[in-house]
Enzyme design. Structure first.
Site, PDB file in Angstrom:
ATOM      1  CG  HIS A  64      -1.804  -1.214   1.254  1.00  0.00           C
ATOM      2  ND1 HIS A  64      -1.352  -2.459   1.650  1.00  0.00           N
ATOM      3  CD2 HIS A  64      -3.099  -1.363   0.911  1.00  0.00           C
ATOM      4  CE1 HIS A  64      -2.340  -3.319   1.555  1.00  0.00           C
ATOM      5  NE2 HIS A  64      -3.422  -2.678   1.106  1.00  0.00           N
ATOM      6  CG  ASP A 107      -8.888  -8.685   0.975  1.00  0.00           C
ATOM      7  OD1 ASP A 107      -8.583  -8.917   2.176  1.00  0.00           O
ATOM      8  OD2 ASP A 107     -10.050  -8.404   0.634  1.00  0.00           O
ATOM      9  CB  SER A 108      -5.874  -4.782   2.160  1.00  0.00           C
ATOM     10  OG  SER A 108      -5.349  -4.472   0.899  1.00  0.00           O
TER      11      SER A 108
END
Length: 192
Positions: A64, A107-108
Site C-alpha cells: 500500500h 487481500d488487505s
C-alpha cells in the site's frame, strides 16, 4: 439510494466505457483491418482454444503506497497475499504474451479475493539471451471482495513483468484515492 446508484455505476463503469469507445471509433468500411474489440476477442478466443503453456500463479506481495495512506491503516493491512492460481497462455507471432487466468489470494483485510481474466503484454528481449524478457501490457477481468459483499467488479489494470525462461515476476498497480486503492500487487508466474 445514493449508495445503490454508486454501486451500480461502479459495476457497469467498464462496460459503459468500452461501449462508448467502440461506438465513437470510426468504422473502417471496406478494409481488412480489424477493430480493437475484434482483435481483443480473437486473442482471448485463440488463447482459450490453443494454449501453448499452462501457468501456475503464486502471489508474492501487496504494498500500500505509504504516501496515500494513514500509518494507522497500513499498520493493520495484510501485505503478504498468500494464495495461488492457474492459467493458460501463448506467445503470438510478434513475441507478445497472452494469458487467461484465475487466482485467489488474501487481500488487505486478510479475506479471500478471487480474480480472473485475460492478460496481454508486449514483450521485449533486450539481451542476446532470448530467455530474458520484459513485458508491458494490461489485464481485463473480474474480481470480488469481502468488503463489497463479493459483488463481481470489472477491472482494467496495467501489467508489467520481468522474466527469465519459464519464470516471470508479473505486477500491477491498482490506482485509487487517499486511504483507498494505490496498491502495488505482484506475483510469480511459472510456465509449464
Amino acid at each position: 439510494m445514493v449508495v445503490n446508484v454508486v454501486i451500480v455505476a461502479k459495476k457497469y463503469f467498464l462496460f459503459i466505457t468500452l461501449l462508448i469507445i467502440q461506438v465513437s471509433l470510426p468504422a473502417h468500411a471496406g478494409t481488412d483491418e480489424k477493430g480493437w474489440f475484434n482483435t481483443f476477442t480473437d486473442n482471448v478466443a485463440e488463447t482459450w482454444r490453443e494454449p501453448e503453456h499452462y501457468d501456475l500463479y503464486i502471489p508474492a506481495i501487496t504494498w500500500h503506497a505509504r504516501f496515500a495512506y494513514d500509518k494507522r491503516k497500513t499498520d493493520r493491512y495484510n501485505e503478504r497475499p498468500w494464495g495461488g492460481g492457474f492459467g493458460q497462455s501463448r506467445w503470438d507471432e510478434k513475441g507478445n504474451w497472452h494469458g487467461l487466468y484465475v487466482m485467489a489470494f488474501k487481500d488487505s483485510w486478510n479475506k479471500w479475493e478471487p480474480i480472473g481474466g485475460y492478460g496481454w503484454e508486449s514483450t521485449w528481449r533486450p539481451l542476446p539471451d532470448d530467455n530474458f524478457h520484459l513485458g508491458l501490457g494490461f489485464t481485463a477481468g473480474v474480481t470480488a471482495r469481502d468488503n463489497w459483499k463479493y459483488i463481481p467488479v470489472p477491472v482494467l489494470l496495467p501489467l508489467a513483468s520481468i522474466g527469465y525462461g519459464p519464470a516471470t515476476f508479473q505486477m500491477t498497480y491498482i490506482p485509487g484515492t487517499y486511504n483507498n486503492g494505490n496498491v502495488y500487487f505482484a506475483w510469480m508466474r511459472f510456465q509449464f
